[in-house]
Design a protein around this motif. Sequence first.
Motif, short mmCIF file in Angstrom:
data_model
loop_
_atom_site.label_atom_id
_atom_site.label_comp_id
_atom_site.label_asym_id
_atom_site.label_seq_id
_atom_site.Cartn_x
_atom_site.Cartn_y
_atom_site.Cartn_z
N SER A 96 28.55 28.98 5.26
CA SER A 96 28.15 27.84 4.44
C SER A 96 27.38 28.31 3.21
CB SER A 96 27.27 26.88 5.25
OG SER A 96 27.97 26.38 6.38
N THR A 97 27.43 27.51 2.15
CA THR A 97 26.66 27.82 0.96
C THR A 97 26.17 26.53 0.32
OG1 THR A 97 26.58 29.20 -1.05
CG2 THR A 97 28.55 27.84 -0.74
N ASN A 98 25.32 26.68 -0.69
CA ASN A 98 24.86 25.60 -1.57
C ASN A 98 24.15 26.26 -2.73
OD1 ASN A 98 22.29 26.31 -0.60
ND2 ASN A 98 22.14 24.56 0.78
N LEU A 99 23.45 25.49 -3.55
CA LEU A 99 22.70 26.06 -4.67
C LEU A 99 21.30 25.46 -4.72
CD1 LEU A 99 25.21 26.27 -7.69
CD2 LEU A 99 24.06 28.18 -6.54
N HIS A 100 20.34 26.34 -4.97
CA HIS A 100 18.96 25.93 -5.28
C HIS A 100 18.67 26.32 -6.72
CE1 HIS A 100 14.69 25.44 -5.35
NE2 HIS A 100 14.39 26.70 -5.13
N PHE A 101 18.10 25.41 -7.48
CA PHE A 101 17.78 25.66 -8.89
C PHE A 101 16.27 25.90 -8.97
CE2 PHE A 101 21.57 23.12 -8.46
CZ PHE A 101 22.48 23.85 -9.20
N HIS A 102 15.91 27.15 -8.73
CA HIS A 102 14.54 27.53 -8.43
C HIS A 102 13.61 27.30 -9.62
CE1 HIS A 102 11.65 30.20 -6.13
NE2 HIS A 102 11.06 30.05 -7.30
N GLY A 103 12.53 26.56 -9.33
CA GLY A 103 11.50 26.29 -10.33
C GLY A 103 11.71 25.03 -11.13
N THR A 104 12.94 24.51 -11.13
CA THR A 104 13.20 23.31 -11.92
C THR A 104 12.52 22.10 -11.28
OG1 THR A 104 15.26 22.87 -10.73
CG2 THR A 104 15.41 24.19 -12.76
N ASN A 105 12.07 21.21 -12.12
CA ASN A 105 11.39 20.00 -11.67
C ASN A 105 12.38 18.84 -11.75
OD1 ASN A 105 8.31 20.95 -11.62
ND2 ASN A 105 9.32 21.84 -13.41
N VAL A 106 13.45 18.96 -10.95
CA VAL A 106 14.55 17.99 -11.01
C VAL A 106 14.67 17.28 -9.67
CG1 VAL A 106 15.75 19.37 -12.74
CG2 VAL A 106 16.32 19.67 -10.32
N THR A 107 15.53 16.27 -9.63
CA THR A 107 15.67 15.43 -8.45
C THR A 107 16.13 16.21 -7.23
OG1 THR A 107 16.82 13.52 -7.49
CG2 THR A 107 18.01 14.79 -9.16
N PRO A 108 15.56 15.91 -6.03
CA PRO A 108 16.06 16.49 -4.79
C PRO A 108 17.13 15.64 -4.12
CG PRO A 108 14.01 15.35 -4.34
CD PRO A 108 14.27 15.18 -5.83
N ALA A 109 17.65 14.64 -4.82
CA ALA A 109 18.69 13.78 -4.27
C ALA A 109 20.01 14.54 -4.16
CB ALA A 109 18.87 12.54 -5.14
N CYS A 110 20.97 13.97 -3.43
CA CYS A 110 22.30 14.57 -3.35
C CYS A 110 22.87 14.77 -4.74
CB CYS A 110 23.22 13.69 -2.52
SG CYS A 110 22.95 13.78 -0.75
N GLY A 111 23.45 15.93 -4.97
CA GLY A 111 23.96 16.27 -6.30
C GLY A 111 22.91 16.88 -7.19
N GLY A 112 21.65 16.88 -6.73
CA GLY A 112 20.57 17.53 -7.46
C GLY A 112 20.15 18.79 -6.72
N ASP A 113 18.87 19.13 -6.84
CA ASP A 113 18.36 20.34 -6.19
C ASP A 113 18.00 20.02 -4.75
OD1 ASP A 113 17.46 22.92 -5.85
OD2 ASP A 113 15.45 22.49 -6.59
N ASN A 114 19.03 19.87 -3.94
CA ASN A 114 18.87 19.49 -2.54
C ASN A 114 19.37 20.63 -1.66
OD1 ASN A 114 20.10 18.45 0.08
ND2 ASN A 114 18.95 16.64 -0.55
N VAL A 115 18.48 21.22 -0.83
CA VAL A 115 18.90 22.34 0.00
C VAL A 115 18.90 22.02 1.49
CG1 VAL A 115 18.09 24.01 -1.70
CG2 VAL A 115 16.59 23.36 0.19
N THR A 116 18.20 20.96 1.90
CA THR A 116 18.10 20.67 3.33
C THR A 116 19.28 19.86 3.85
OG1 THR A 116 16.80 18.66 2.91
CG2 THR A 116 15.59 20.72 3.26
N ARG A 117 20.05 19.22 2.97
CA ARG A 117 21.15 18.36 3.39
C ARG A 117 22.48 18.70 2.74
NH1 ARG A 117 19.89 16.55 8.14
NH2 ARG A 117 17.72 15.94 8.20
#
Length: 587
Positions: free
Chosen positions: A145-166
């Motif tokens: 499995s993979t995904n992306l984290h946009f480290h340090g950015t102050n952006v939304t954690p919603a789906c399609g944003g910087d969301n790593v837990t879901r």
Amino acid sequence: MKTTRCAVPTLVVVCVLAVFALLPAGATAQTPTPVAPVPNPCPRMAAGDVVHNPPALYSTNGVLSVRLSYQQTTDSVGRLLHCFMTDTGIEQPTLHVNPGDTLNIIVTNNTPPQPYGERYSAPNCGSTTVQFTPPANGIASTGASTNLHFHGTNVTPACGGDNVTRTLINPANNPANPGDVSTFQYSFTIPANEPPGLYWYHPHVHGLAERDLLGGATGALVVDGIQNVQPAVSGLRERFIVLRDQPQLQGLAEGPGNCGENVPFQDLTVNYVPIDSNATFNSGGKLTNINFTPAVLDMAPGETQFWRVVNSAADTIIDLQVLYDGVPQTLQIVAIDAVPVNSQEGTQPGQLIPVTHYRLPVAGRVEFLVKAPSSNAKVAQLVTNNINTGPQGDCDPTRPIFNIQLSTDSAEAADNNVGSFSALSTTHQRFAGASTASVSTTRTFQFSEIQPSQFFITQVSAGQQPMVFDANNPPAVVTTQGAVERWNVQNIAQENHEFHMHQIHFKVLSQDNFEANGGQQAPAINGQFLDMIEVPFWTGKKNVPIPQVELLMDFQGMDIGDFVYHCHILSHEDLGMMQIIRVNPAN
């Protein structure tokens, strides 16, 4: 059409590539067209090569759209490699955006399928079951499995944003589960007041993070415009220095923590140029020599360059120092963790911070000015110094990163300059006011371990008991948008740990009890806004105070929802040293 800068080992060229629409013909926002695998993925450089800036992509008219194929292969000695390749064949380009831009990224997972593990409780983004099997009975872990984290950015954690837990993106064409999501679309807006500086992106699936970063799947993300916040960089030649680590070349056991010169826990690379360790032993098996082949970086005589360094390693702590014939040089720090120093408060532009070395935690970034050596210098190097990681810590020894050579070849210089200063900007003070806001609550956290396989970060002030991370656990912390909190983060383990908070930055108030435990405070960071900080080991002696950092956590931004905080030494995070925080909307 769009221009992207492409570096090759012996020269630098400018190549023009077509801009591919985010959604090709026939696709919809709900069903993005998959990105096909790219031939010959994850290319690597040779030891001793010249360091060039990574290829870069830039936003146009407020939008940057990128299509990435996630792939794996092995290198010449059998080490597993992972990478995100654009559909035009570029490996992990540096992504350039401006405040207020929209970043659209489509990712297709083209790695081989693996057995399924834990199922994530709803709601989910992408697939619902992680392809990860923990190690057991001497059998190594597997996962895809993979995904992306946009480290340090102050952006939304919603789906399609910087969301790593879901968010899970599983391999394509998996007959075991045809319902898997193998192509996923990210789309979010960079805040208009986001500080200009160096961010980065990488996979962040719990249990697989260390493996994926050791495989090299990291890239730089830049919010442009720093020259109008700190004019000292105006027009300078910028060098993007992406440090990574990878398994030790010879597969040798590492030296002890605080090892000085010994076999490292992991080898290093710089912009994919390997700095592998080569060890020799006597007939009794005792280490007799360890050597490294540094890379090479060019500077023009008399030149001042702007170095933008990200430690995108999985496990390796770095202590950067520039030495000319053994003499430490003064580095003028411009930004730390993507925030220009002294830019959020006080008279602008903020003052640069002079240092002779900089402690760069795993996942940290530092940006600074460096003046070229004189023609009389015999040896000019960027090195990392030995790290005292503690009695149970990793071996992060002294070693060179690259030699600096003087060169009058300006082929790369003209195409890699920071923009020119136009007008002083104070519109990027995202964290202004945090220092004068009322503190709503104070929390105390502790890093702890049960060796060899259980690692914890626990909110002890709330009476919580140590618990390894589980994506289906409820949040360990619940707060409210608009809050400003004081967090004391302690380390009672006998090795160093590193605190990272997603979605926000924090102000460093103090570094306490470091010296009493044989450590030293990191230079330049007190009073600055960071997203990474190291907390050194505790000796375990009851008469010695526990090392801790005191942080001012700023939840005044727009980021609401669930996200995480954790140790960013990823061998620790993968073993449980992470928890979820929930930020509820104000009112």
